[in-house]
Each structure stands twice: as structure tokens, then as C-alpha cells.
Scaffold this motif. Structure first.
Motif, mmCIF file in Angstrom:
data_model
loop_
_atom_site.group_PDB
_atom_site.id
_atom_site.type_symbol
_atom_site.label_atom_id
_atom_site.label_comp_id
_atom_site.label_asym_id
_atom_site.label_seq_id
_atom_site.Cartn_x
_atom_site.Cartn_y
_atom_site.Cartn_z
ATOM 1 N N UNK A 189 0.782 -1.308 0.167
ATOM 2 C CA UNK A 189 -0.103 0.146 -0.107
ATOM 3 C C UNK A 189 0.654 1.177 0.169
ATOM 4 N N UNK A 190 2.024 1.276 0.811
ATOM 5 C CA UNK A 190 2.920 2.427 0.935
ATOM 6 C C UNK A 190 3.574 2.829 -0.240
ATOM 7 N N UNK A 191 4.080 1.617 -0.926
ATOM 8 C CA UNK A 191 4.703 1.622 -2.314
ATOM 9 C C UNK A 191 3.867 2.129 -3.276
ATOM 10 N N UNK A 192 2.594 1.672 -3.386
ATOM 11 C CA UNK A 192 1.672 1.982 -4.539
ATOM 12 C C UNK A 192 1.466 3.575 -4.121
ATOM 13 N N UNK A 193 0.980 3.985 -2.968
ATOM 14 C CA UNK A 193 0.803 5.369 -2.710
ATOM 15 C C UNK A 193 2.087 6.189 -3.307
ATOM 16 N N UNK A 194 3.424 5.858 -3.278
ATOM 17 C CA UNK A 194 4.534 6.784 -3.774
ATOM 18 C C UNK A 194 4.277 6.588 -5.274
ATOM 19 N N UNK A 195 3.864 5.632 -5.964
ATOM 20 C CA UNK A 195 4.003 5.416 -7.305
ATOM 21 C C UNK A 195 2.936 6.247 -8.086
ATOM 22 N N UNK A 196 1.789 6.378 -7.567
ATOM 23 C CA UNK A 196 0.618 6.789 -7.972
ATOM 24 C C UNK A 196 0.825 8.364 -8.365
ATOM 25 N N UNK A 197 1.935 9.066 -7.768
ATOM 26 C CA UNK A 197 2.029 10.505 -8.259
ATOM 27 C C UNK A 197 2.462 10.547 -9.546
ATOM 28 N N UNK A 198 2.806 9.739 -10.313
ATOM 29 C CA UNK A 198 3.309 9.891 -11.694
ATOM 30 C C UNK A 198 2.170 9.875 -12.576
ATOM 31 N N UNK A 199 0.926 9.576 -12.123
ATOM 32 C CA UNK A 199 -0.153 9.414 -12.978
ATOM 33 C C UNK A 199 -1.269 10.559 -12.932
ATOM 34 N N UNK A 200 -1.018 11.738 -12.774
ATOM 35 C CA UNK A 200 -1.912 12.748 -12.625
ATOM 36 C C UNK A 200 -2.556 13.166 -14.057
ATOM 37 N N UNK A 201 -3.693 13.842 -13.930
ATOM 38 C CA UNK A 201 -4.272 14.221 -15.090
ATOM 39 C C UNK A 201 -3.324 15.177 -15.768
ATOM 40 N N UNK A 202 -2.589 16.023 -15.054
ATOM 41 C CA UNK A 202 -1.809 17.049 -15.438
ATOM 42 C C UNK A 202 -0.726 16.329 -16.425
ATOM 43 N N UNK A 203 -0.008 15.339 -15.944
ATOM 44 C CA UNK A 203 0.952 14.579 -16.705
ATOM 45 C C UNK A 203 0.461 13.890 -17.856
ATOM 46 N N UNK A 204 -0.939 13.577 -17.828
ATOM 47 C CA UNK A 204 -1.582 12.792 -18.858
ATOM 48 C C UNK A 204 -1.628 14.131 -20.077
ATOM 49 N N UNK A 205 -2.134 15.414 -19.812
ATOM 50 C CA UNK A 205 -2.366 16.626 -20.537
ATOM 51 C C UNK A 205 -0.753 16.699 -21.046
ATOM 52 N N UNK A 206 -0.020 16.894 -20.425
ATOM 53 C CA UNK A 206 1.288 17.050 -20.720
ATOM 54 C C UNK A 206 1.747 16.242 -21.913
ATOM 55 N N UNK A 207 1.515 15.056 -21.900
ATOM 56 C CA UNK A 207 1.884 14.130 -23.073
ATOM 57 C C UNK A 207 0.832 14.319 -24.349
ATOM 58 N N UNK A 208 -0.188 14.734 -23.972
ATOM 59 C CA UNK A 208 -1.168 14.848 -25.136
ATOM 60 C C UNK A 208 -0.454 16.363 -25.846
ATOM 61 N N UNK A 209 -0.496 17.376 -25.039
ATOM 62 C CA UNK A 209 -0.169 18.675 -25.616
ATOM 63 C C UNK A 209 1.233 18.562 -26.596
ATOM 64 N N UNK A 210 2.259 17.817 -25.868
ATOM 65 C CA UNK A 210 3.306 17.616 -26.686
ATOM 66 C C UNK A 210 3.214 16.879 -28.126
ATOM 67 N N UNK A 211 2.455 15.817 -27.976
ATOM 68 C CA UNK A 211 1.988 15.102 -29.072
ATOM 69 C C UNK A 211 1.395 15.829 -30.136
ATOM 70 N N UNK A 212 0.434 16.757 -29.851
ATOM 71 C CA UNK A 212 -0.018 17.637 -30.829
ATOM 72 C C UNK A 212 1.031 18.551 -31.694
ATOM 73 N N UNK A 213 1.953 18.920 -30.814
ATOM 74 C CA UNK A 213 3.149 19.738 -31.143
ATOM 75 C C UNK A 213 3.874 18.726 -32.489
ATOM 76 N N UNK A 214 4.115 17.768 -31.754
ATOM 77 C CA UNK A 214 4.902 16.707 -32.626
ATOM 78 C C UNK A 214 4.305 16.443 -34.004
#
Length: 379
Positions: A348-373
Motif C-alpha cells: 500500500x505504501x509503495x503504491x501510494x508513492x507510485x501513483x504520483x506519476x499518474x496525474x491528469x496534468x501528466x496526461x495532459x502534458x503528453x497530449x499537448x506535446x503530441x499535438x506539437x510533434x
């Protein structure tokens, strides 16, 4: 600023994984200053005109079929649908047409992008292999349309390499092609008050009750494990709900298996936080957002080896991975977590640390960069 049309197979008032993904992406892109509109398939619902300042359009998406009745309905509906899509494109003037979950929306979005002379981006969400009705196995027309759209697309994404590999194997995506853009989660999603129906200690599974989700496999494994004093809660609705109830009855588990139906988002948060263990027993899973929900709650998770989860769940570190069709193995994994408090706490603790990489802001970053590319112009 980029003018983005997110074209989804389904949207509000319906709400599931794809709908949630599109809504959060739309919100994030709008916060970045982009102009966003959602175009969704008109399914005859009463629908809103906007959500959080994001414009919504529900467009007809007729598709031809082999039988004469379906062909006649398509012939009658196609001219009006074409006018509706033309009007949407003229009004919203998108710089990019971004399809989420290719279905009847896909060919129409492809046509709209070609007529407007703008890039087409395709995001698969596992619909080619996880659709409960097997539409891509039944409809040669839709499968052919997807192949053509993949050839034309400026960019293709999937939440896992597993999802993209299916597009390579069966629909002609270039080997190694496509970009992985995982699902996201709101780290501060509100919770509801704890409902009276929740048992004291329980194993939790959440999702639509269809065969691909493997809840019948979980019921069998739970019976095999026979964890005393621990109930099984399977939250969700769908065509398999009554079958699950019958299976639980056959196994003598009527009082220990709880099927509360579909939960609201705040209720899901609460159910996650109170669970002893979350299980994702899918026969195949494109990603596994339930894993993220368990991680956010700090709860240990047992996830399927079939599909996307092995790409981001480290077995023995932030979760356990098991083939859900192996009943003894799934039962053993459930018992292992329930019987070992130190293991459960560490997962549970390790999962709680891992989830920080999966925010909607991070998803939006990837799509925004993809549009540019992909060559989408910024205004």
C-alpha cells in the motif's frame, strides 16, 4: 492556443473509464489555455450543452451494415449526419481532431478531419479487444475503417504497449508505432460518508459487470481462499450481475458476497479507502485505472497479468500480479495479502508513492506535446 475537438464514443450523462478520461483531459487542456470542445456520439440521452465551460456536441454517427434494414437506415440518416458534422466543424474550427475509443465516432471524425484539412490523432482505450460485444470481431466495416484511420493518423496513442501491439497485430499500425499515454487520476478526489452496507473487513473489486472483467473468476478464487471474517464486495453494474449473484449462491456465499451496484465517484473513493485489498481480475485489461485508485487509497492491490498492468505494476513491490484464470494462484495471492500485515502495508505504501506519476496534468502534458510533434499549429 490550439483548438481541440475531442471525439469520444460516449460521454455525459454516461460515465465510465473513457468518459472520465476525456472529461479530465478536456479540463486540463482548457486550463492550459487551449480551446476545447467534446464531440460525442448521440445515443439518445438527455445531454448538457457544456460542462465546466467546455462545449459539448452530440452528433449522429450512423454506420452501414450488411442487412437491408440497416443499409436503409444508414441511407436515410447519413445526409443529416453529414450536415451535423459539417456544422460542428465550421462552428468549432478545430486545429486537431482527437478520437478517443474508436467506434462509430471514428470514421465520421476521420472524414471531418480530412475535410477540414487538420491532423487526426487516435487514442485507443482497448476497445479493439476489451469490448463486451466484440464489435471489431463482428464488424468488418468498422475494422476496415480503423485500419484506414490508423494509416492517416498523425499520431496514435494507447494506455499501454499491450493496447498498441493489438493495433499492430490486427489493424496495421506500424510495428513499434504509437505512443503510450497512460490513464490518470485525481489525487484529491473527494470521498463520500461511509455507507452502512459496507462490511467490516472486505476484499474489493470495481468495474462494469461484463465477462472481460473476470469477476466470476474472482468469486471462484474467493470461495477457494475461504478467508474467514472477510467479505467480498464487487461494485458495479452490467449484464453479468445476476449471474454473479447466482454463482455466489451456488458456492454458499450469499451472506459474504456483496453486490451493491454502481457507485458514485465519491463512494468509490470511500470503498477503496476502507478495503483490506483491491483485486483487478480482468481476463484482459488495457490499463487498469482501478490499480491507481487503490494506490491513491494506500491499499494493496492484486492485479491481472493479462494486458496492461504488468507494464506499470512491479510484482512484489507495489502490487502482486497473477493470472486470474489460475484459481488457486489468485486465491493464494488474496490470502497472502490478507494474512501478512507487513506485506499489505508495504504494498500500500509503495503504491501510494507510485501513483504520483499518474496525474491528469501528466496526461495532459503528453497530449499537448503530441499535438506539437504531429504538426498541430498553435494560434
Amino acid at each position: 492556443m490550439v483548438r481541440v475537438a475531442l471525439v469520444t464514443s460516449s460521454f455525459l450523462p454516461r460515465f465510465g473509464g473513457v468518459e472520465e478520461h476525456v472529461l479530465h483531459v478536456a479540463r486540463d487542456l482548457r486550463r492550459r489555455g487551449h480551446h476545447v470542445v467534446v464531440w460525442a456520439v448521440d445515443q439518445g440521452d438527455e445531454t448538457p450543452d457544456e460542462v465546466d465551460g467546455i462545449g459539448l456536441r452530440y452528433l449522429p454517427c450512423p454506420m452501414p451494415a450488411r442487412d437491408l434494414g440497416a443499409l436503409a437506415r444508414f441511407a436515410a440518416g447519413a445526409p443529416g449526419a453529414l450536415r451535423a458534422w459539417r456544422a460542428a466543424a465550421r462552428a468549432d474550427r478545430p486545429d486537431v481532431v482527437h478520437v478517443h475509443c474508436y467506434g462509430p465516432n471514428g470514421p465520421w471524425a476521420d472524414l471531418a478531419a480530412r475535410r477540414a484539412g487538420v491532423p487526426l490523432v487516435l487514442s485507443s482505450h482497448g476497445e479493439t479487444f476489451a469490448d463486451a460485444h466484440g464489435v471489431f470481431d463482428r464488424s468488418r466495416l468498422l475494422a476496415s475503417a480503423l485500419r484506414r484511420s490508423l494509416r492517416r493518423a498523425a499520431a496514435v496513442t494507447g494506455p499501454s504497449r499491450y493496447t498498441l501491439d493489438d493495433l499492430v497485430r490486427r489493424f496495421g499500425l506500424t510495428p513499434g508505432g504509437g505512443v503510450v499515454v497512460p490513464n490518470g487520476i485525481d489525487p484529491a478526489e473527494p470521498a463520500a460518508p461511509r455507507p452502512a452496507w459496507l462490511p467490516g473487513r472486505y476484499v474489493l473489486a470495481v468495474g462494469r459487470m461484463v465477462g472481460v472483467k473476470g469477476f466470476d473468476l474472482l468469486v471462484d478464487a474467493y470461495a477457494h481462499a475461504d478467508p474467514g471474517g472477510v467479505s467480498l464486495v464487487i461494485a458495479g453494474d452490467g449484464p453479468d450481475r445476476e449471474g454473479l449473484r447466482r454463482r455466489a449462491d451456488e458456492l454458499g456465499l450469499r451472506e459474504r458476497v456483496v453486490l451493491p451496484g454502481r457507485l458514485s465517484r465519491p463512494e468509490v473513493v470511500t470503498a477503496m479507502r476502507s478495503a483490506a485489498l483491491v483485486v483487478v481480475p480482468s481476463r484482459v485489461e488495457s490499463f487498469g485505472i482501478v490499480v491507481l485508485e487503490a494506490w491513491r487509497a494506500g491499499v494493496p492491490v492484486v492485479a491481472t497479468t493479462r494486458g496492461g498492468p504488468p507494464e506499470f505494476v512491479a510484482d512484489g513491490e507495489n502490487g502482486l500480479l497473477v493470472d486470474p484464470a489460475d484459481t488457486p494462484a489468485l486465491a493464494a495471492a488474496i490470502c497472502r495479502v490478507l494474512d501478512d500485515d507487513a506485506l499489505a502495508r508495504r504494498l500500500g505504501e509503495t503504491g501510494g508513492q507510485a501513483v504520483g506519476a499518474y496525474t491528469w496534468r501528466a496526461v495532459g502534458d503528453r497530449y499537448a506535446k503530441l499535438y506539437g510533434a504531429a504538426g498541430v499549429p498553435a494560434r
